[in-house]
Design a protein around this motif. Sequence first.
Motif, short mmCIF file in Angstrom:
data_model
loop_
_atom_site.label_atom_id
_atom_site.label_comp_id
_atom_site.label_asym_id
_atom_site.label_seq_id
_atom_site.Cartn_x
_atom_site.Cartn_y
_atom_site.Cartn_z
N LYS A 268 -1.01 -5.65 -5.05
CA LYS A 268 -0.25 -4.69 -4.41
C LYS A 268 -1.61 -4.53 -3.36
CE LYS A 268 2.82 -2.28 -6.13
NZ LYS A 268 3.72 -2.33 -6.27
N ALA A 269 -1.75 -3.83 -2.31
CA ALA A 269 -2.48 -4.13 -0.91
C ALA A 269 -2.99 -2.61 -0.26
CB ALA A 269 -2.21 -5.30 0.18
N GLY A 270 -3.84 -2.69 0.03
CA GLY A 270 -3.73 -1.05 1.49
C GLY A 270 -4.16 -1.50 2.36
N VAL A 271 -3.12 -0.55 3.61
CA VAL A 271 -3.37 -1.25 4.86
C VAL A 271 -4.13 0.11 5.91
CG1 VAL A 271 -1.32 -1.54 6.59
CG2 VAL A 271 -1.13 -2.64 3.97
N SER A 272 -4.62 -0.14 6.24
CA SER A 272 -5.33 0.43 7.65
C SER A 272 -5.52 0.29 8.33
CB SER A 272 -6.49 1.25 6.49
OG SER A 272 -7.20 0.57 6.43
N LEU A 273 -5.40 1.71 9.64
CA LEU A 273 -6.08 0.78 10.94
C LEU A 273 -7.23 1.22 11.24
CD1 LEU A 273 -2.51 2.11 12.33
CD2 LEU A 273 -3.01 0.12 12.19
N SER A 274 -7.38 0.84 11.80
CA SER A 274 -9.36 1.05 12.36
C SER A 274 -9.51 2.83 13.14
CB SER A 274 -9.45 -0.46 13.66
OG SER A 274 -8.59 -0.19 14.87
N TYR A 275 -8.28 2.84 14.06
CA TYR A 275 -8.81 4.09 14.64
C TYR A 275 -7.98 5.33 13.26
CZ TYR A 275 -3.56 3.16 15.47
OH TYR A 275 -2.20 2.73 15.21
N PRO A 277 -8.77 5.33 10.13
CA PRO A 277 -9.36 4.47 8.61
C PRO A 277 -8.88 5.22 6.94
CG PRO A 277 -11.22 5.38 9.43
CD PRO A 277 -10.08 5.81 10.48
N ASP A 278 -8.62 6.82 7.52
CA ASP A 278 -8.46 7.90 6.85
C ASP A 278 -6.54 7.80 6.02
OD1 ASP A 278 -11.14 8.40 6.64
OD2 ASP A 278 -10.90 9.78 7.21
N SER A 279 -5.79 7.18 6.49
CA SER A 279 -4.32 6.66 6.43
C SER A 279 -4.68 5.83 5.59
CB SER A 279 -4.31 7.00 7.91
OG SER A 279 -2.22 6.57 7.29
N THR A 280 -4.15 5.55 4.60
CA THR A 280 -3.89 4.29 4.12
C THR A 280 -1.88 4.37 3.96
OG1 THR A 280 -6.07 4.04 3.23
CG2 THR A 280 -4.15 2.57 1.99
N LEU A 281 -1.86 2.70 3.63
CA LEU A 281 -0.17 2.49 3.13
C LEU A 281 -0.73 1.47 2.18
CD1 LEU A 281 1.77 2.74 6.63
CD2 LEU A 281 1.64 4.51 5.12
N GLN A 282 0.18 1.70 1.24
CA GLN A 282 0.55 0.33 0.64
C GLN A 282 1.83 0.26 0.52
OE1 GLN A 282 -1.34 0.24 -2.60
NE2 GLN A 282 -2.52 1.76 -1.70
#
Length: 410
Positions: A268-275, A277-282
């Motif tokens: 598994k890995a966490g995916v987030s955007l720089s703008y 950061p609090d929203s993370t997809l798996q």
Amino acid sequence: MNPRFRDLFIGLVFGVLASLVFVSIYRTETPVVARVEPEPAPAVAPEHAGHVGHASEPKVDHTAHAPAASEHSLLIGLERLQSIGVKFEPAALRPLERTIRTVGRVEVDERYLARVTVKLEGWIDRLYVNYTGESVKQGQILFTLYSPELLATQEEYLIALRSSRTLGKSEFPEVAEGAHSLLEASRRRLRLWDIRENHIRDLERTGQVVTALPIHAPLSGTVISKTAVAGMQTRPGEELYTIADLSHIWIVGDIYEYEMPLIAVGQKAGVSLSYAPDSTLQAHIGFIYPTVDPQTRTAKVRFELDNPGEKLKPGMYTNLELKIPLGLRLAVPKDAVLESGERQVVFIHSGEGRIEWRNAKIGLRSGDRVEILEGVHEGEHVVTSANFLIDSESQLKAAIGGMPGATHQH
């Protein structure tokens, strides 16, 4: 006496006197430093770890002796240890994890990508999906195609169909078989042009040729590329639309080759955007590419994930974070290890101000913890603060111990 030997003797006497004066001055201005014999670390529960001088301070067994290790220990007064803020903590088995961070690029999942082409020459008669970015459903009509070759083949099929119905009942087997063979050849030709079965059934039912054949979307998704325009002449194999289903996407990231043994398909890995950061997809690792870039010494790793609301767009960059569990490892705080050149030194507190320094061998690092491979045993109390001050004291002791005529207090 020979003048030469007399001058040498006088110089030696002055050197000894200067050394004794320096030692006497050091003893009056610095805490007492004593050579002690190392002994096993006390069995103190981890919850008692903390500042030196705690009420549960372990008793020191002065009967233990190991002369070879005594040069690596010293005794510092408890008040002095407290004043410089010395803290200690027991080395213990702890679950460690390794964190790998990298940047990935969003790409279309190739399994959800379709390119619309035709297999015969013709002209686009009418366009139903006429702009890039339009959403389509599987089976939806994209455009209609006029093709003289298709018209001729439909007419041939109708003739073969009528022949099969009349001659198929002939008393001559050769005639009946020939009629059926001609019909199947015409039907096969239509199928090879990707004419749908429902269109063939409509042709059989109505007996009317279709002048503009409808071309349907092969899957649901978004039109990401379009070259088709009304009235345009088409040629076999020419790409007219590209449709992608972006509800499931790929992210391709670069992993250094020394980190490759730590990853595997399915992790598994966490995916987030720089703008955001609090929203993370798996996501999870779907494929590890078999080659390494000789310039960057990295290998490409493909992560797969669902894309609700299609928030991630092809071409975007994302942050990827993998947390890899390493199991139970003997670990201490990273501040407990004093790195000096190629050496790693730890200080063991045995109680009542008794400090021993050892060379250690460290392993993996995990956050504020570091794995200990050699030099410390489970349960031993390691100094976690003021290490530089203790190290300076130990080096001063070693320097004085090497002076001619210096003695140590016990």
